[in-house]
Design a protein around this motif. Structure first.
Motif, PDB file in Angstrom:
ATOM      1  N   ALA A   1       0.844  -1.182   0.000  1.00 43.91           N
ATOM      2  CA  ALA A   1       0.000   0.000   0.000  1.00 43.91           C
ATOM      3  C   ALA A   1       0.885   1.240   0.000  1.00 43.91           C
ATOM      4  CB  ALA A   1      -0.913   0.002   1.212  1.00 43.91           C
ATOM      5  N   PHE A  20      -4.209   0.916  -2.080  1.00 40.28           N
ATOM      6  CA  PHE A  20      -3.847  -0.489  -2.000  1.00 40.28           C
ATOM      7  C   PHE A  20      -3.604  -1.038  -3.399  1.00 40.28           C
ATOM      8  CE2 PHE A  20      -5.881   0.276   2.013  1.00 40.28           C
ATOM      9  CZ  PHE A  20      -5.096  -0.454   2.883  1.00 40.28           C
ATOM     10  N   LEU A  21      -2.505  -1.753  -3.559  1.00 38.63           N
ATOM     11  CA  LEU A  21      -2.121  -2.343  -4.834  1.00 38.63           C
ATOM     12  C   LEU A  21      -2.192  -3.856  -4.705  1.00 38.63           C
ATOM     13  CD1 LEU A  21       1.108  -0.220  -5.295  1.00 38.63           C
ATOM     14  CD2 LEU A  21      -1.124   0.249  -6.275  1.00 38.63           C
ATOM     15  N   THR A  22      -2.775  -4.502  -5.700  1.00 38.57           N
ATOM     16  CA  THR A  22      -2.793  -5.954  -5.750  1.00 38.57           C
ATOM     17  C   THR A  22      -2.030  -6.375  -6.991  1.00 38.57           C
ATOM     18  OG1 THR A  22      -4.967  -5.988  -4.699  1.00 38.57           O
ATOM     19  CG2 THR A  22      -4.258  -7.995  -5.815  1.00 38.57           C
ATOM     20  N   LEU A  23      -0.913  -7.043  -6.789  1.00 36.74           N
ATOM     21  CA  LEU A  23      -0.069  -7.471  -7.894  1.00 36.74           C
ATOM     22  C   LEU A  23       0.021  -8.987  -7.895  1.00 36.74           C
ATOM     23  CD1 LEU A  23       2.867  -4.964  -7.332  1.00 36.74           C
ATOM     24  CD2 LEU A  23       0.936  -4.680  -8.859  1.00 36.74           C
ATOM     25  N   THR A  24      -0.124  -9.568  -9.060  1.00 38.41           N
ATOM     26  CA  THR A  24       0.064 -11.006  -9.222  1.00 38.41           C
ATOM     27  C   THR A  24       1.122 -11.200 -10.300  1.00 38.41           C
ATOM     28  OG1 THR A  24      -2.251 -11.400  -8.682  1.00 38.41           O
ATOM     29  CG2 THR A  24      -1.054 -13.198  -9.753  1.00 38.41           C
ATOM     30  N   ASP A  66       3.403  -2.568   3.792  1.00 37.56           N
ATOM     31  CA  ASP A  66       2.318  -3.517   4.031  1.00 37.56           C
ATOM     32  C   ASP A  66       1.362  -2.914   5.040  1.00 37.56           C
ATOM     33  OD1 ASP A  66       3.237  -5.514   2.342  1.00 37.56           O
ATOM     34  OD2 ASP A  66       4.510  -6.396   3.887  1.00 37.56           O
ATOM     35  N   ASP A  68      -2.724  -3.520   6.585  1.00 41.38           N
ATOM     36  CA  ASP A  68      -3.931  -4.339   6.613  1.00 41.38           C
ATOM     37  C   ASP A  68      -5.120  -3.457   6.224  1.00 41.38           C
ATOM     38  OD1 ASP A  68      -5.968  -6.136   7.113  1.00 41.38           O
ATOM     39  OD2 ASP A  68      -5.818  -5.990   9.296  1.00 41.38           O
ATOM     40  N   PRO A  69      -5.856  -3.794   5.138  1.00 42.69           N
ATOM     41  CA  PRO A  69      -6.964  -2.945   4.689  1.00 42.69           C
ATOM     42  C   PRO A  69      -8.051  -2.752   5.743  1.00 42.69           C
ATOM     43  CG  PRO A  69      -6.472  -4.617   3.040  1.00 42.69           C
ATOM     44  CD  PRO A  69      -5.652  -4.928   4.249  1.00 42.69           C
TER      45      PRO A  69
END
Length: 109
Positions: A1, A20-24, A66, A68-69
């Motif tokens: 984040a 918040f970033l979500t990377l795969t 990091d 926590d949302p």
């Protein structure tokens, strides 16, 4: 984040939430040297050679951490309940008020 770089807070646009970033990213277990060279020939130059410096004009440096949302949302609740001044309507003193179109005035004696 990225802390403090998300959407503005409800009723308080001057306080921003977290982005918040979500990377795969899926990497192969191994890659033959010939395949590596073939991929390099198709890709642009590496990104790890920056063309700018941190102290250049217009550059903003942010740290990714990091977060926590759920905890971030709970901590931000206090900002959502206060500071609605930016959305309050301003009263205009441009016209007469009261019944009959006239404002309240003191009577001369």
């Amino acid at each position: 984040a990225v802390k403090g770089e998300g959407m503005p807070t409800y009723k308080n646009p001057f306080i921003h939430g977290n982005l918040f970033l979500t990377l795969t990213i899926e990497f192969p277990e191994s890659l033959a040297p010939e395949a590596q060279m073939a991929i390099r020939s198709l890709l642009p130059p590496p990104l790890n050679t920056p063309t700018f410096k941190e102290d250049d004009a217009g550059v903003e440096v942010h740290a990714v951490t990091d977060i926590d949302p759920v905890q971030s949302f709970q901590a931000n609740k206090v900002n959502m309940t206060s500071g609605g001044e930016a959305y309050d309507e301003e009263e205009e003193d441009s016209g007469p008020r009261g019944p009959g179109g006239g404002g309240v005035q003191c009577q001369q004696q």
